[in-house]
Motif scaffolding. Sequence first.
Motif, short mmCIF file in Angstrom:
data_model
loop_
_atom_site.label_atom_id
_atom_site.label_comp_id
_atom_site.label_asym_id
_atom_site.label_seq_id
_atom_site.Cartn_x
_atom_site.Cartn_y
_atom_site.Cartn_z
N ALA A 75 0.60 -1.42 0.21
CA ALA A 75 -0.40 -0.24 -0.29
C ALA A 75 1.32 1.24 0.05
O ALA A 75 0.51 2.61 -0.82
N ILE A 76 1.85 1.35 0.89
CA ILE A 76 2.80 2.56 0.55
C ILE A 76 3.77 2.64 -0.50
O ILE A 76 3.19 4.22 -1.15
N PHE A 77 3.91 1.50 -1.42
CA PHE A 77 4.68 1.77 -2.89
C PHE A 77 3.85 2.45 -3.10
O PHE A 77 3.73 2.62 -4.41
N ILE A 78 2.03 1.18 -3.92
CA ILE A 78 1.17 1.70 -4.57
C ILE A 78 1.07 3.84 -4.49
O ILE A 78 1.34 3.91 -4.99
N TYR A 79 0.45 3.98 -3.43
CA TYR A 79 0.53 5.44 -2.74
C TYR A 79 1.56 6.83 -3.19
O TYR A 79 1.76 7.85 -4.23
N THR A 80 3.09 6.13 -3.00
CA THR A 80 4.14 6.62 -3.28
C THR A 80 4.03 6.61 -4.66
O THR A 80 4.42 7.57 -5.36
N PHE A 81 4.12 5.63 -4.71
CA PHE A 81 4.18 5.01 -6.94
C PHE A 81 3.37 6.61 -7.66
O PHE A 81 3.85 7.37 -8.67
N PHE A 82 1.99 6.77 -6.49
CA PHE A 82 1.17 6.77 -8.13
C PHE A 82 0.57 9.18 -7.07
O PHE A 82 0.80 9.78 -7.75
N ASP A 83 1.69 9.39 -5.87
CA ASP A 83 1.64 10.85 -5.51
C ASP A 83 3.13 10.88 -5.70
O ASP A 83 2.98 11.85 -5.81
N ASP A 84 4.31 10.74 -5.46
CA ASP A 84 5.72 11.61 -5.22
C ASP A 84 6.39 10.27 -5.59
O ASP A 84 7.02 8.91 -5.16
N ARG A 85 7.03 10.31 -7.16
CA ARG A 85 7.88 9.55 -8.08
C ARG A 85 9.37 9.15 -6.81
O ARG A 85 9.88 8.05 -6.63
N ASP A 86 9.03 10.77 -6.31
CA ASP A 86 10.96 10.45 -5.69
C ASP A 86 10.83 9.44 -3.81
O ASP A 86 12.14 8.59 -3.59
N MET A 87 9.36 9.98 -3.42
CA MET A 87 9.19 9.15 -2.38
C MET A 87 8.88 7.80 -2.67
O MET A 87 9.58 6.43 -1.27
N PHE A 88 8.83 7.76 -3.86
CA PHE A 88 8.41 5.59 -4.19
C PHE A 88 10.35 5.07 -3.84
O PHE A 88 10.09 3.98 -3.20
N VAL A 89 10.72 6.11 -5.05
CA VAL A 89 12.05 6.00 -4.69
C VAL A 89 12.98 5.47 -3.56
O VAL A 89 13.48 4.63 -3.50
N SER A 90 12.60 6.46 -2.73
CA SER A 90 13.10 6.11 -1.10
C SER A 90 12.79 4.98 -0.90
O SER A 90 13.81 5.05 -0.11
N SER A 91 11.52 5.15 -0.80
CA SER A 91 10.85 3.98 -0.37
C SER A 91 11.54 2.65 -1.02
O SER A 91 11.06 2.02 0.28
N LEU A 92 11.51 2.59 -1.04
CA LEU A 92 11.69 1.37 -2.25
C LEU A 92 13.09 1.24 -1.49
O LEU A 92 13.80 -0.40 -1.20
N PHE A 93 14.08 1.94 -1.39
CA PHE A 93 15.95 1.47 -0.80
C PHE A 93 15.77 1.73 0.18
O PHE A 93 16.05 0.65 0.65
N TYR A 94 14.64 2.40 1.10
CA TYR A 94 14.73 2.61 2.52
C TYR A 94 14.79 1.03 3.20
O TYR A 94 14.36 -0.09 3.97
N CYS A 95 13.26 0.50 2.06
CA CYS A 95 12.73 -1.28 2.56
C CYS A 95 13.64 -2.17 2.28
O CYS A 95 13.94 -3.34 3.40
N PHE A 96 14.37 -2.04 0.85
CA PHE A 96 16.18 -2.95 0.67
C PHE A 96 16.37 -2.39 2.18
O PHE A 96 16.64 -3.83 2.16
N VAL A 97 16.95 -2.05 2.19
CA VAL A 97 18.24 -1.88 3.39
C VAL A 97 17.33 -1.78 4.88
O VAL A 97 18.34 -2.89 5.43
N GLY A 98 16.15 -2.02 5.03
CA GLY A 98 15.42 -2.49 5.96
C GLY A 98 15.74 -3.95 6.73
O GLY A 98 15.49 -4.61 7.63
N SER A 99 15.19 -4.45 5.66
CA SER A 99 15.01 -5.69 4.75
C SER A 99 16.07 -6.62 5.11
O SER A 99 16.18 -7.60 6.28
#
Length: 166
Positions: A115-139
């Motif tokens: 849900a976070i990825f979908i929301y950030t993809f449609f709302d703010d692409r920069d936030m989408f890329v950073s959320s993917l990065f933080y998700c990967f590092v956090g995982s």
Amino acid sequence: MEHHSSFQSDVWRRAVKRHSRQLYRKNLFSAIFLVVLITVSTVGVVFPWWLLVPIDLFLGFIVVEGLIAANHLRKTDAQSREGLLSLRESIQNDATYSKRKRTLILIVGSIILLAIFIYTFFDDRDMFVSSLFYCFVGSLVAWWNTRRIKKQYDEFGEEIDELLKE
């Protein structure tokens, strides 16, 4: 010979108490970190309320579970056999979450992340890329930390078993 056995027993008891305190502090630190994360995500209001509420509830659930799991480590009874048996049982329960509980946490966490990825993809692409990065590092960090903590719980269980054998 009896004096030597008593000395070994005292050494194992101190080791069990020390390990118990260390695991308690780590669980407490993790709970505090998640509470700070909940506070930052709520105060920062980066996400809409319909996404923020499930995030906070999910992290809150994990905090409560961690505090409940750490509660028995707070005051360890390493002197009595009953206390050691109780501690051993609770350590086994903490170290081996039921498969159903782990699956439920993974499913709910994955749905929230999606849900976070979908929301950030449609709302703010920069936030989408950073959320993917933080998700990967956090995982990666979570995976590494989980393995390390599991190993510490296993070592702690072995110490308790050694003490119970004497």
